[in-house]
Design a protein around this motif. Structure first.
Motif, mmCIF file in Angstrom:
data_model
loop_
_atom_site.group_PDB
_atom_site.id
_atom_site.type_symbol
_atom_site.label_atom_id
_atom_site.label_comp_id
_atom_site.label_asym_id
_atom_site.label_seq_id
_atom_site.Cartn_x
_atom_site.Cartn_y
_atom_site.Cartn_z
ATOM 1 N N PRO A 74 75.597 56.922 68.363
ATOM 2 C CA PRO A 74 75.572 57.888 69.472
ATOM 3 C C PRO A 74 74.222 58.618 69.473
ATOM 4 C CG PRO A 74 76.996 58.646 67.680
ATOM 5 C CD PRO A 74 76.665 57.224 67.394
ATOM 6 N N PRO A 75 73.638 58.868 70.629
ATOM 7 C CA PRO A 75 72.359 59.592 70.668
ATOM 8 C C PRO A 75 72.473 60.935 69.953
ATOM 9 C CG PRO A 75 72.851 58.652 72.817
ATOM 10 C CD PRO A 75 74.091 58.480 71.977
ATOM 11 N N ILE A 91 71.362 57.027 77.623
ATOM 12 C CA ILE A 91 72.191 55.858 77.329
ATOM 13 C C ILE A 91 71.817 54.688 78.240
ATOM 14 C CG2 ILE A 91 74.549 54.947 77.439
ATOM 15 C CD1 ILE A 91 75.512 57.693 76.449
ATOM 16 N N LEU A 92 71.616 54.947 79.516
ATOM 17 C CA LEU A 92 71.290 53.871 80.453
ATOM 18 C C LEU A 92 69.910 53.273 80.158
ATOM 19 C CD1 LEU A 92 72.658 55.275 83.837
ATOM 20 C CD2 LEU A 92 73.700 53.557 82.332
ATOM 21 N N GLU A 119 82.022 59.776 77.357
ATOM 22 C CA GLU A 119 82.780 59.336 78.535
ATOM 23 C C GLU A 119 82.478 60.215 79.751
ATOM 24 O OE1 GLU A 119 86.841 57.314 76.739
ATOM 25 O OE2 GLU A 119 86.691 59.487 76.822
ATOM 26 N N GLU A 120 82.262 61.497 79.523
ATOM 27 C CA GLU A 120 81.937 62.392 80.635
ATOM 28 C C GLU A 120 80.582 62.020 81.239
ATOM 29 O OE1 GLU A 120 81.613 67.170 81.673
ATOM 30 O OE2 GLU A 120 81.828 66.512 79.596
ATOM 31 N N ALA A 121 79.627 61.632 80.373
ATOM 32 C CA ALA A 121 78.304 61.242 80.850
ATOM 33 C C ALA A 121 78.309 59.840 81.447
ATOM 34 C CB ALA A 121 77.292 61.324 79.709
ATOM 35 N N CYS A 122 79.086 58.958 80.849
ATOM 36 C CA CYS A 122 79.133 57.552 81.288
ATOM 37 C C CYS A 122 80.588 57.095 81.375
ATOM 38 C CB CYS A 122 78.374 56.658 80.305
ATOM 39 S SG CYS A 122 76.597 56.880 80.287
ATOM 40 N N PRO A 123 81.251 57.362 82.481
ATOM 41 C CA PRO A 123 82.649 56.941 82.631
ATOM 42 C C PRO A 123 82.822 55.428 82.550
ATOM 43 C CG PRO A 123 82.016 58.511 84.344
ATOM 44 C CD PRO A 123 80.761 58.100 83.652
ATOM 45 N N GLU A 124 81.727 54.686 82.712
ATOM 46 C CA GLU A 124 81.808 53.220 82.654
ATOM 47 C C GLU A 124 82.017 52.703 81.224
ATOM 48 O OE1 GLU A 124 77.852 54.114 84.857
ATOM 49 O OE2 GLU A 124 79.209 55.159 83.494
ATOM 50 N N ILE A 125 81.840 53.576 80.243
ATOM 51 C CA ILE A 125 81.990 53.158 78.847
ATOM 52 C C ILE A 125 83.452 53.299 78.440
ATOM 53 C CG2 ILE A 125 81.428 53.745 76.453
ATOM 54 C CD1 ILE A 125 78.632 54.427 77.313
ATOM 55 N N GLU A 126 83.969 52.265 77.789
ATOM 56 C CA GLU A 126 85.311 52.335 77.220
ATOM 57 C C GLU A 126 85.218 52.161 75.710
ATOM 58 O OE1 GLU A 126 87.681 49.292 78.956
ATOM 59 O OE2 GLU A 126 86.291 47.661 78.474
#
Length: 311
Positions: A74-75, A91-92, A119-126
């Motif tokens: 994680p960053p 992240i992107l 998840e709040e920053a990148c909802p596309e991550i599971e």
């Protein structure tokens, strides 16, 4: 497979620790002593992306399947907090870098208390559970005192050792490196384990030699048990935040009943003045290791997760 521009070194320890200690990550892998020990084997590298420090490495837990892929921790922040938009941009940008080099992007060793932030920053991550990498956290005082029925068996082994053997516990120093490595190599050669586990041990052995020769420079906390003047057990760790020691290495000659119980007990006695908790790292899905770590009744199992972008 170094994904980023900078490698782990003593020279950049101060900068790295600004970020490693900038937030309560609590995970064993996010300490300088751990990163330094495994820096070559796991090809750890880092660089700044926006306001965050990004660390990448290669996992070897899938050696049995012959898989070896890079991942990102994680960053890391040095401010104690995260901004949703800037974290997303970081992240992107790292995802683009991985994919430009031909690798899928994944976040690994993500502590449970960080999954919501990401998840709040990148909802596309599971996220998926990563049980093999759960950290085992104990109260140091519990492992010193071994009180109660839960520790009855451990206390019996410890008392047997003390009754039957004369020993000396000494602080490890770098001038003991040759003697410690002779012990480590003899210890590893006695093991009868699957090939992929032996490969992990050999990797660990190579990393240890550098550790034992640089104990003071890197900031390791180590001890050894001497019997008849010979090293028969060692334990080495390093600080994780302000109240925890992470134990990276614990090995003992099984010819001496109770020696494993003794070296852990003595190590905890000697760190009790600087740490409330002991993180004994993960079990790597090794059955005997899991059984052993659970038998000491951890105060907490710290869950970790793997994060990937949804297809």
């Amino acid at each position: 497979m170094y994904m980023f521009d900078n490698e782990i070194s003593v020279e950049n320890r101060e900068l790295l620790e600004e970020y490693l200690n900038g937030y309560g990550y609590r995970t064993s892998g996010l300490s300088f002593t751990s990163l330094y020990m495994w820096r070559e084997i796991n090809q750890f590298s880092w660089e700044m992306a926006g306001e965050y420090m990004c660390l990448s490495g290669v996992s070897h837990l899938e050696l049995e399947e012959g898989i070896e892929l890079p991942f990102m921790f994680p960053p890391l922040t040095k401010t104690g907090s995260y901004d949703k938009e800037s974290l997303r941009a970081t992240i992107l940008s790292c995802k683009e870098k991985f994919e430009a080099k031909g690798y899928p992007f994944s976040l690994r060793l993500v502590p449970e208390h960080m999954t919501g932030i990401i998840e709040e920053a990148c909802p596309e991550i599971e996220f998926e559970d990563d049980r093999a990498n759960y950290d085992y956290i104990y109260r140091v005082k519990d492992l010193v005192e071994l009180k109660g029925r839960a520790y009855h068996g451990k206390k019996n082994h410890l008392n047997y050792f003390k009754k039957n053997y004369q020993y000396e516990y000494v602080e490890l120093t770098s001038d003991m490196a040759d003697s410690v490595m002779a012990f480590i190599k003899a210890f590893n050669r006695k093991k009868e384990i699957p090939p992929h586990e032996m490969e992990l041990l050999i990797m660990e052995e190579e990393a240890m030699e550098d550790v034992f020769r640089n104990l003071e420079r890197v900031g390791y906390i180590g001890g050894a048990v001497l019997i008849d003047g010979n090293i028969e057990a060692v334990a080495v760790g390093g600080m994780l935040g302000s109240d925890t020691v992470t134990e990276h290495i614990e090995k003992a000659n099984t010819d001496f009943r109770g020696l494993y119980q003794l070296v852990l007990n003595e190590y905890c006695r000697h760190i009790e003045d600087r740490a409330e908790f002991l993180n004994r790292e993960e079990d790597m899905d090794i059955e005997n290791l899991r059984k052993s770590k659970l038998s000491y009744k951890p105060l907490e199992l710290l869950p970790k997760y793997i994060g990937t972008f949804k297809e």
